[in-house]
Design an enzyme around this catalytic site. Structure first.
Site, short mmCIF file in Angstrom:
data_model
loop_
_atom_site.label_atom_id
_atom_site.label_comp_id
_atom_site.label_asym_id
_atom_site.label_seq_id
_atom_site.Cartn_x
_atom_site.Cartn_y
_atom_site.Cartn_z
CE LYS A 155 49.02 35.58 43.37
NZ LYS A 155 47.79 36.18 42.90
N1 PMP Z 1 42.46 33.34 41.75
C1 PMP Z 1 43.21 34.38 41.37
C2 PMP Z 1 43.19 34.79 39.93
C3 PMP Z 1 43.98 35.08 42.30
O1 PMP Z 1 44.73 36.13 41.93
C4 PMP Z 1 43.94 34.69 43.67
C5 PMP Z 1 44.72 35.46 44.70
N2 PMP Z 1 46.04 35.00 44.82
C6 PMP Z 1 43.17 33.57 44.01
C7 PMP Z 1 42.43 32.92 43.03
C8 PMP Z 1 43.16 33.06 45.41
O2 PMP Z 1 44.38 32.43 45.68
P1 PMP Z 1 44.95 32.32 47.15
O3 PMP Z 1 43.89 31.71 47.98
O4 PMP Z 1 46.15 31.43 47.01
O5 PMP Z 1 45.31 33.68 47.59
#
Ligand code: PMP
Length: 303
Positions: A155
């Site tokens: 991320k």
């Molecule tokens: N994909 C992307 C590109 C994201 O930025 C997010 C948000 N964090 C998610 C999926 C969903 O991840 P999470 O469920 O861990 O928030």
């Protein structure tokens, strides 16, 4: 009331949490981050931070890919979260944004000889804005950055220029969001959410190697669904499956479970919120507030 953030070892008033303008992470997008929610349970008068350990474990991995090392262990991060939320005295839903970042003050993109900083921002979340009837989305003309370019698995802030283009162009074209394909045209996920389809009562979602961020909410939904007897298939998904599925929804910490009503002007199923999506939404909303004993292990009490 004064709000506090945590920056490089200190709890400081929000307006005093500043970084120098030459900071590497600002100039090059070299930071990794998480978005975490905390939910207020009014019956228990308790604030629960959801799956904090999993988020910090993912941040550690994102950091490892980017030659960053957090100064804190996952357990220490959890303690900082508790202390900061308490200091802010939040008695309502909140959002946390931990960021591990490259703090060298120099021009030049290298990650070497570049110390790691850490900051944790928080804010009150306010009421959740529902989209009754589901979202209207399109397939983006932008492609997701691939694992060999800017890995979506990590991320990394810089990678979000991709999500920004996707989100903005979907908005200007009159859609609520978009679904993103990879360089070969296979489905990946949403702008910043994972994607699930419902086909013949089964959940279908893309795999961990399909250029997605492996979402904490995605993993939560998979586990809950299997526990309540819904089959889940993790497999590559092709574009036209989007148009012929019975239901579709996004998952994410911010999005939670967000039903999709139409894709590229074609109704998904009956074009509203499907039965499976609604049921998962209902269960998820209880789980995150610590109301389901089986999943209370995911909810870290703050007070
Ligand atoms: N994909 C992307 C590109 C994201 O930025 C997010 C948000 N964090 C998610 C999926 C969903 O991840 P999470 O469920 O861990 O928030």
């Amino acid at each position: 009331m004064t709000e506090y953030y945590f920056i490089n070892g200190d709890y400081v008033e929000a307006e005093k949490a500043v970084i120098p303008v030459r900071t590497h992470a600002f100039l090059y997008g070299t930071s990794v981050f998480e978005g975490i929610r905390a939910y207020w349970n009014d019956d228990e008068k308790q604030l629960y931070a959801f799956r904090v350990q999993e988020h910090f474990a993912r941040m550690e991995k994102s950091g490892h890919i980017m030659y960053m090392k957090s100064p804190y262990t996952v357990e220490e991060h959890c303690e900082i979260v508790k202390k900061l939320l308490k200091k802010n005295n939040y008695k309502e839903d909140a959002y946390l944004r931990p960021t591990l970042y490259k703090m060298a003050q120099r021009v030049g993109p290298g990650l070497q000889d570049n110390p790691d900083g850490y900051l944790l921002l928080v804010n009150k979340m306010g009421p959740y804005i529902d989209v009754p009837g589901g979202l209207k989305v399109c397939v983006s003309s932008w492609r997701r950055n691939s694992d060999n370019a800017i890995p979506p698995r990590a991320k990394v802030a810089g990678g979000y220029a991709n999500a920004a283009l996707i989100k903005a162009d979907a908005h200007y074209a009159g859609f609520d969001d978009a679904i993103v394909l990879d360089e070969c045209g296979a489905v990946t996920e949403g702008s910043a959410m994972n994607l699930f389809l419902v086909q013949d009562g089964k959940l279908v979602t893309t795999t961990k190697t399909d250029d997605i961020l492996v979402g904490v909410t995605r993993n939560t939904v998979i586990e809950i669904a299997r526990d309540i007897g819904i089959e889940v298939e993790e497999r590559p998904v092709s574009r036209t499956e989007l148009y012929i599925s019975d239901e579709a929804f996004y998952t994410g910490t911010g999005a939670q479970i967000l039903p999709i009503a139409s894709i590229d002007h074609r109704n998904v199923g009956t074009g509203g919120v499907g039965k499976v999506s609604a049921e998962l939404q209902r269960v998820y909303n209880d789980v995150v507030k610590g109301k389901v004993p089986k999943y209370k292990k995911w909810c870290m009490p703050i007070y």
